[in-house]
Structure formats: C-alpha cells, structure tokens
Design a protein around this motif. Structure first.
Motif, PDB file in Angstrom:
ATOM      1  N   UNK A   1      12.155  64.551  47.114  1.00 17.49           N
ATOM      2  CA  UNK A   1      12.745  64.461  48.173  1.00 17.49           C
ATOM      3  C   UNK A   1      11.508  64.226  49.124  1.00 17.49           C
ATOM      4  N   UNK A   2      10.237  64.540  49.369  1.00 19.62           N
ATOM      5  CA  UNK A   2       9.625  63.950  50.311  1.00 19.62           C
ATOM      6  C   UNK A   2       8.877  62.907  49.682  1.00 19.62           C
TER       7      UNK A   2
ATOM      8  N   UNK B   1       9.187  65.606  61.441  1.00 21.87           N
ATOM      9  CA  UNK B   1       9.270  66.995  61.294  1.00 21.87           C
ATOM     10  C   UNK B   1       8.735  67.104  59.919  1.00 21.87           C
ATOM     11  N   UNK B   2       7.381  67.040  59.610  1.00 24.53           N
ATOM     12  CA  UNK B   2       6.499  67.231  58.524  1.00 24.53           C
ATOM     13  C   UNK B   2       6.826  68.549  57.855  1.00 24.53           C
ATOM     14  N   UNK B   3       6.512  68.911  56.639  1.00 21.75           N
ATOM     15  CA  UNK B   3       7.328  69.970  55.809  1.00 21.75           C
ATOM     16  C   UNK B   3       5.877  71.302  56.284  1.00 21.75           C
ATOM     17  N   UNK B   4       4.304  70.905  56.456  1.00 17.88           N
ATOM     18  CA  UNK B   4       3.511  71.496  56.789  1.00 17.88           C
ATOM     19  C   UNK B   4       2.988  70.858  58.315  1.00 17.88           C
TER      20      UNK B   4
ATOM     21  N   UNK C   1      15.349  61.740  64.000  1.00 13.86           N
ATOM     22  CA  UNK C   1      14.965  62.821  63.466  1.00 13.86           C
ATOM     23  C   UNK C   1      14.882  62.843  61.836  1.00 13.86           C
ATOM     24  N   UNK C   2      13.039  62.456  60.940  1.00 14.28           N
ATOM     25  CA  UNK C   2      13.145  62.693  59.597  1.00 14.28           C
ATOM     26  C   UNK C   2      12.682  64.361  59.734  1.00 14.28           C
ATOM     27  N   UNK C   3      13.387  64.753  58.779  1.00 17.21           N
ATOM     28  CA  UNK C   3      13.353  66.768  59.328  1.00 17.21           C
ATOM     29  C   UNK C   3      12.377  66.763  57.902  1.00 17.21           C
ATOM     30  N   UNK C   4      11.438  67.860  57.439  1.00 20.36           N
ATOM     31  CA  UNK C   4      11.216  68.204  56.234  1.00 20.36           C
ATOM     32  C   UNK C   4      10.545  69.643  55.682  1.00 20.36           C
TER      33      UNK C   4
END
Lengths: 249, 304
Positions: free
Chosen positions: B44-45, B83-86, B158-161
């Motif tokens: 996914x990432x 919006x990154x994972x961390x 928007x990409x949101x992980x």
C-alpha cells in the motif's frame, strides 16, 4: 531557488536556539586558541615571523569553520533526514530531493560562515587581523564551509546512525586538522606526508586564511581557492547521488 | 472534464528480487473517496509513494491529476496533499509555524498562508492553539494538524496513509467527519487503511491489495455481497469440535481460527436453533462486514 524554503526552515529553527548554538560552535575553538595561543606561544616565541597566537588564530578560524559545517551536515541533517523525517515531509510538497540537499548544503555553509566570521571577529578585536584586507577572508571561510558541508552531506547519505559519524570525525577530520598547518607549518612535515597534506581541503583553506588575516593578498592564493571549489562541487554531486540512492530506492 | 484524478496502469516495483507491487491498475474518479486496503506488507505505502513520484517504478504508467508521474510529479504534487503514515511535523515549531513553513515549500507567501490559518485550524479543531508548542499536543491533535498541513495548498486530491492508526475512538470519529466534509467540498481522497470499519464508512470504492496484487475491487457493499454470505455466527466454548461437525451441514462455509468457529450463511436460523441447549457454547450473531471479505481473500495468517 526552491532550496531557499529548506534553508529558511532551518534558519527559523536556529533562531530559536541561536545563543546556545553560537556558544557551542565558538567556545571550543576559542578556549583552544587562547589556551594554546598564549600558553604555547610564550614557549615557542615567533612562528614564521608572526606571533604564535596570530599563527594559530588563522588555523582555528579555518578549522572552526570546518567543524561547524561538518556538525550541521552530519548530526543535524541526519536528525532531519532520518529521525524527525523532516525531509520526507518536504518531499511531499513540490520539492525534489535535490532541492532538499541543496537547501541543507546552503544552510550548513551559512552556519559555518557565521561561525568562522565570529572567530575572525574575536581575533580582530584582539588585534591579530589586518583590517580591512582581513575581510577578504570571509569568501574563503564560505568556501571552506561549502566544501565541508558537501562532504558531510555525502557522509550523511551513507550513515547508519549517529555513531557512524565518529569514524569520519576521528579518522578523517582529526588527522586533517594535524596535517593542514593549523598548529604548525606544513613545511616541517616529512616530504611524503606533505604530499598527502596538500591533497586535503583544510590545508588549502588554512593556506588562504593565514596570509589574508595578516594582510597579504596575492594571486598565488587562487589555486587554493580552485581546489576548495572543486572539493565543494564534487562532494555536492556525490551527496546528491548518494542521497538519491538512499531515499529514492 | 471526465479524466480520472488518478490513473495507474501495470504498476510494478521490485526490491531485492521480491515484487512489492506486482501489476497494479487503479482508476480514481474526481470527488471519490478511494480505499487501498491490505495486510501489512501488501504494497500500500509503496503504491502511494510511486503515485507521488517519490520512488521510481520498474514498470507501469501513472497519471496524477492529469500529470504524468514521475516526469511531472512536482507539478502534480503542487495540487496534492499528503497525510503520511507517521507524523513528521516539525517538533521545533508551533502549530502556526508548522503551517507557514510547510506552505513555503509550495512557494506560498507568508501572507497567503496567514490568511488561511484560521480556517485551517478551525477545520482541524485546533482553533486557539495557533501558538501552542508541538510537545503540548495530544496524538489526535497532531494527526489533525498533519491533516491541516496537507490542506495548506488547497489540494484537489489528498493521499492519506493510515490516517487514523493509533487514535482513540473520539479522535478517529472526528477525523472521519472531517474527511466526509472534504469529499463534500469535492476533493478526491485516496486512503490506505487496514481498519475495515474505516473503509466501509468512508470509501465509495476500494481495492484489496495482497502481496502486491489487487485481489478484489468494488464498493464495500458490492464486495460483501459478492464474496461472503450475509450473516456470520462466531461460536466458541468447550465442545466446539462436536458442534462444528453439525454446523458444517447447516452453513455453506465454516472457518476455524484457534478455538473459534466462524459460520457464514445467508440464513443462520438453523445454526442458532442447533445451539439451543448447548449452554457451554458462546455465540455472537452479526451481519457480514468488509473484514470478513478481507480475511476471506487474504487469509487469517499473520503478516509481519
């Protein structure tokens, strides 16, 4: 000119911590300079026709610049790249890795310029700089900063952790400090060692700062500038390639 | 314009011989909330990073907001929020400074950003916190600030992980509410998650990714209808083995995970009937959900 946004980010953070940062960068070389300059100077007398303090002051202005550029491009850049992931955040904006590395390069060189300039100021206040010609030292200080900031960023791209940097500091920079004419003239070295010394970037920095501080400018200094510029450009290229290899896999 | 907000064809990425993304095709329509689901390590990432042009694909084509990636990734990213994972907010800055500095990376002038800050903070539920230091914010507040930061350039997409990983239910519901507002404003959302509930609530369409491949695609409802029977009975307790033999004759599909049996059927009436008098067996009856689809397609084995 997008890299300026990265430079500005670091500048805004630095502004908050300016005083301890300046003291941290200056305290060590100044203590060494005054301790060794006056202490050893009393024993040694004159060195190449000038006082040992003046001799050492030129060397320390160059080496303090080297260390300021190095620490910023190693430890601080590594924090931003690997620990805080600041670079990752920037790369999500319309910025490229080349912009980020260029911004960090410019920033570390700026900090080094500030550190070197402060050293020069102190030295001038004590009457060991031939003003106004000594102002010509500033571009040299910037060049030293650019060379060592680029080298530091290349090392940073290879780092596995903060400990990794001690190899570079103890195996590269400490011997370089000894061989580059900071503490004693290079012509006292055996011929074979001298050949090595003349390949080192710090040697070329010291070789320019010392005459300029004493008020002696000549075209003979230009080849030294060319060597430092070559170091800066090649090391920056290496830093970009290595950082891309690390982060854009 | 009917062009896709994100179009991906034949995307492949290999790391040290292993194919992490093994031929992915995606088409996200403008205004859609699109989900990328999958267990850990499903790719996914990596897929998100490829779409943003942060890493180069081995094969495949990507068009993000009409821009070919990676060739014009910079132009695409100018109109995208991430919006990154961390969280990678700047710990040395206040809330407001984080937004101003980040806007600077988009070439926005301080005055432009300053003008947007009140509405961004309002949206993120951080009004009155403009000058708060980052260390004083809770995890949920930091996540909302990251969302506000991703909106600083008024992005189209928007990409949101994993936008709500690690948040408590209150914080998660607030984020969900905000994401719905964003889709109402016409923004396209692409999110990765392994919370099936999140995907079921938010996504108009989604794909399930496993080992770099898309194993299912569709709306949450359609996926449930196609891949699992409508009702689920979860049963556990002593004597489960004996009852399980009977259950297998009453339900089209029975799965065992440890000491629990999952019985899938369109009508679980006969199963419940057969549990009468079996006091030591505990059961839970519920409608099938996306998690059942997910587990059916990707298996119950742990992924690390």
């Amino acid at each position: 000119m997008r890299f300026i946004a990265v430079w500005r980010r670091n500048w805004l953070v630095w502004k908050k911590l300016a005083l301890p940062s300046i003291l941290g960068n200056l305290a060590d070389p100044l203590i060494m300079l005054f301790g060794l300059g006056y202490g050893l100077g009393a024993v040694l007398g004159k060195m190449n026709g000038s006082s040992y303090f003046a001799f050492l002051a030129a060397g320390f202005a160059a080496s303090a610049t080297m260390y300021a550029a190095t620490f910023e491009s190693l430890f601080s850049a590594f924090s931003r790249m690997h620990v805080q992931k600041t670079w990752d955040a920037i790369l999500n904006a319309p910025m490229t890795l080349d912009d980020v590395v260029a911004g960090e390069w410019a920033w570390a060189a700026s900090k080094a310029l500030a550190a070197g300039a402060c050293m020069l100021l102190v030295v001038a206040l004590f009457g060991y700089a031939s003003v106004p010609l000594a102002l010509a030292t500033l571009p040299v200080i910037l060049l030293i900063g650019l060379a060592f900031a680029a080298l530091g960023l290349a090392i940073n791209a290879l780092a596995t952790g903060y400990d990794f940097f001690s190899y570079y500091l103890t195996l590269a920079l400490t011997p370089m400090m000894m061989l580059s004419g900071v503490f004693f003239p290079v012509d006292r070295l055996p011929a074979a060692v001298r050949v090595v010394a003349e390949l080192l970037p710090l040697y070329h920095g010291v070789a320019m700062v010392r005459p300029l501080l004493a008020g002696e400018a000549s075209a003979a200094l230009l080849p030294h500038a060319a060597v430092l510029a070559a170091y800066a450009m090649l090391a920056f290229y290496a830093a970009v390639v290595l950082t891309r290899r690390r982060l854009m896999r | 314009m009917s062009a896709a907000a994100l179009a991906v064809r034949g995307l492949r990425k290999r790391y040290a011989g292993a194919e992490v993304v093994a031929g992915v095709d995606l088409e996200v329509a403008p205004g859609e909330c699109f989900g990328l689901l999958g267990p850990n390590g499903a790719g996914k990432t990596t897929t998100l990073k490829l779409c943003l042009g942060l890493i180069d694909a081995d094969e495949g084509e990507i068009a993000l907001l009409g821009e070919p990636v990676p060739r014009r990734a910079r132009e695409a990213r100018a109109r995208v929020g991430v919006v990154p994972q961390f969280d990678n907010l700047d710990p040395d800055f206040t809330v407001k400074e984080n937004l101003v500095v980040f806007g600077g990376y988009f070439g926005l002038h301080d005055a432009e950003i300053q003008a947007r800050i009140p509405s961004l903070l309002e949206f993120a539920g951080l009004a009155g916190r403009a000058d708060a230091r980052l260390q004083t914010l809770s995890g949920g507040m930091k996540r909302r600030l990251t969302l506000a930061r991703a909106l600083v350039n008024d992005p189209k997409l928007l990409f949101m992980d994993e936008p709500t990983t690690g948040l408590d239910p209150q914080a998660r519901h607030l984020i969900w509410e905000r994401l719905r507002q964003l889709t109402q404003q016409g923004k396209t959302l692409v999110l990765t998650t392994h919370f099936m509930e999140e995907a079921e609530r938010l996504c108009t369409r989604l794909v399930i990714l496993d080992r770099g491949r898309i194993v299912a695609a569709g709306s949450p409802r359609a996926l449930i209808a196609v891949h699992v029977e409508g009702q689920v009975l979860e049963v556990h307790g002593p004597g489960i083995e004996r009852w399980g033999e009977r259950a297998r004759t009453l339900a089209p599909r029975v799965e065992r995970a440890g000491e629990t049996l999952f019985c899938y059927a369109g009508d679980v009436g006969p199963l419940i009937e057969s549990l009468r008098g079996q006091r030591e067996l505990v059961y839970l009856h519920r409608p099938a959900n996306l998690e059942d689809v997910f587990l059916r397609l990707t298996g119950r084995d742990l992924r690390d």
